[in-house]
Scaffold this active site. Sequence first.
Site, short mmCIF file in Angstrom:
data_model
loop_
_atom_site.label_atom_id
_atom_site.label_comp_id
_atom_site.label_asym_id
_atom_site.label_seq_id
_atom_site.Cartn_x
_atom_site.Cartn_y
_atom_site.Cartn_z
N LYS A 1 -17.04 -1.75 13.57
CA LYS A 1 -17.53 -1.01 12.24
C LYS A 1 -18.74 0.05 12.22
CE LYS A 1 -16.09 -4.14 8.49
NZ LYS A 1 -15.01 -3.42 7.99
N ARG B 1 -6.27 -9.84 7.36
CA ARG B 1 -4.62 -10.14 7.19
C ARG B 1 -4.05 -11.15 8.23
NH1 ARG B 1 -3.60 -3.77 7.20
NH2 ARG B 1 -5.67 -3.89 6.36
N1 BES Z 1 -13.53 -6.92 5.22
C1 BES Z 1 -12.93 -5.63 5.47
C2 BES Z 1 -12.60 -4.97 4.06
C3 BES Z 1 -13.81 -4.31 3.30
C4 BES Z 1 -14.56 -3.29 3.64
C5 BES Z 1 -14.20 -5.20 2.12
C6 BES Z 1 -15.58 -2.96 2.72
C7 BES Z 1 -15.24 -4.47 1.36
C8 BES Z 1 -15.86 -3.76 1.69
C9 BES Z 1 -11.52 -5.59 6.15
O1 BES Z 1 -11.55 -6.54 7.22
C10 BES Z 1 -11.62 -4.20 6.91
O2 BES Z 1 -11.96 -3.93 7.74
N2 BES Z 1 -10.33 -3.45 6.55
C11 BES Z 1 -10.17 -2.10 6.80
C12 BES Z 1 -8.73 -2.25 7.23
C13 BES Z 1 -8.38 -0.86 8.13
C14 BES Z 1 -9.05 -1.13 9.56
C15 BES Z 1 -6.80 -0.81 8.03
C16 BES Z 1 -10.61 -1.19 6.01
O3 BES Z 1 -10.82 -1.38 4.59
O4 BES Z 1 -11.54 -0.21 6.37
MN MN Z 2 -12.30 -6.02 8.86
#
Ligand code: BES
Ligand code: MN
Length: 477
Positions: free
Chosen positions: A258, A332
Amino acid sequence: MPTVTLAATPPRGASAIDIPTPSTAVSKLPADKKRAAKLQGFEGKPGQALVLAGNGSGPVEVLVGLGKPSEITIDRIRQAAAAYARAVSKHEHVACTLAAGIGGVEATAAIPAVTEGMRLATYRFTTYKADSPVKLKKITLIASGRGLRASLSTANAIVDAVTLARDLGNEPGGSLTPQVFATRAKRLATKTGIKVTVWDEARIRRERLGGLLAVNQGSENPPRFLTVRYVPTGRKPKANLALVGKGITFDSGGLSLKNPNGMVTMKVDMAGGAAVLAAMSALPAVDAPVAVTGFIPLSDNMTGGAAQRPGDVFTARNGKTVEVLNTDAEGRLILADALAVAAEGEPDAIIDIATLTGSASVALGAGIAALMSTDDKLATRLEQASGRSGEKLWRLPLPSEYRSQIDSTIADLKNIGSGPYGGTLVAGLFLKEFTDKRPWAHIDMGMAAFSDSDRGLVVKGGTGFGVRVLIDTLANW
Ligand code: BES
Ligand code: MN
Ligand code: ZN
């Protein structure tokens, strides 16, 4: 956090008391109060609270807005109580008359609303702070009648559960490791009468939880897998249910790292797991009529030398293979295993809750969680509980025409969709592959688990979202 007690008349020690004020009542206030209201823009709107300068003796009076009398609902009272508590947060002991009931709401319903509103709005995470900005220690609800004590004690148990989920959500990723989470769950179990079983890494390997192990590869902290059990006492359960909660104790994104901003709130990525544990801790107190098994897979998502690479394939608990094209879609992967384990118990329904996608909040904002379900009756139960509890859910579809987005060239599934759109739905469709066709509902909290401001019942930081809607769903099954 303040304690809440009941009394028939205002106690001597209280230094503040509310004057519940619907918008139509402002013009009927005594002249001095009416003037103060006018000068300071108090119109009796919901969310307004005006502290009136006292005359030096007796408690300070606070006008608390309730809006139109015909629109006073339980949630209005909850929100009004929150505004009142914020306005008097520097007082140590306050009285509250809102709990006596107002509008069409009776005291037995007003008491939980006021207790939730006042306690939750003045929650602070003080583990690492010398001093709390909130001084409130004691709230006395002015109400009398039958059954009030019982409704106060269940309300307190529910608020205690939300507090636990907030505390877990606020605890830094470096201190709330999977091991620490498991230890706290064990301690909670002895206190509340639920049963907690912990699988360590060796057991997780023997149980073939391939998704949890894949995510954990990049971490120095071993994973854990918790099973929590509640059975009602003295009667046959109305149903056998499973709860599943995402327990990523910190989400760096893994090798699909991230950016710095995207990472700052990711200590809260275990909020789903916390909601499951916390909700279950209140089931004995609310005397829920269903048997419930909770499953909480725990790991952080890190970038160590052994971390899974984009393109790697693992085999999940149910035998399906998954190509991991983005290591940041990790929730997931651990939920896949947990849902499969849950389904093996052949429950009547499975409900999972997770901070799964940022897209959920792109669609619904940070105050509303997405609900997806393969079962309309189950979805309706959750929607009704959402209406009662005030924790907002909005149903989204699980469109079969998007299913091909998670077809992989080399494995049974891949863990991301094929474009930037509909990420919440694609994640839901991925999870569905592990539910073994059981009635299933999925709550994607997105950012609802974490607030960057104080508003309503929520304060900055972990919100404890999901705890109240889950308890309500199970208690009213
Ligand atoms: N934990 C995050 C989702 C999230 C992001 C929750 C910001 C609350 C605030 C999850 O693990 C994630 O990173 N999801 C990605 C998925 C993508 C890579 C398909 C996302 O939402 O960007
Ligand atoms: Mn994530
Ligand atoms: Zn995550």
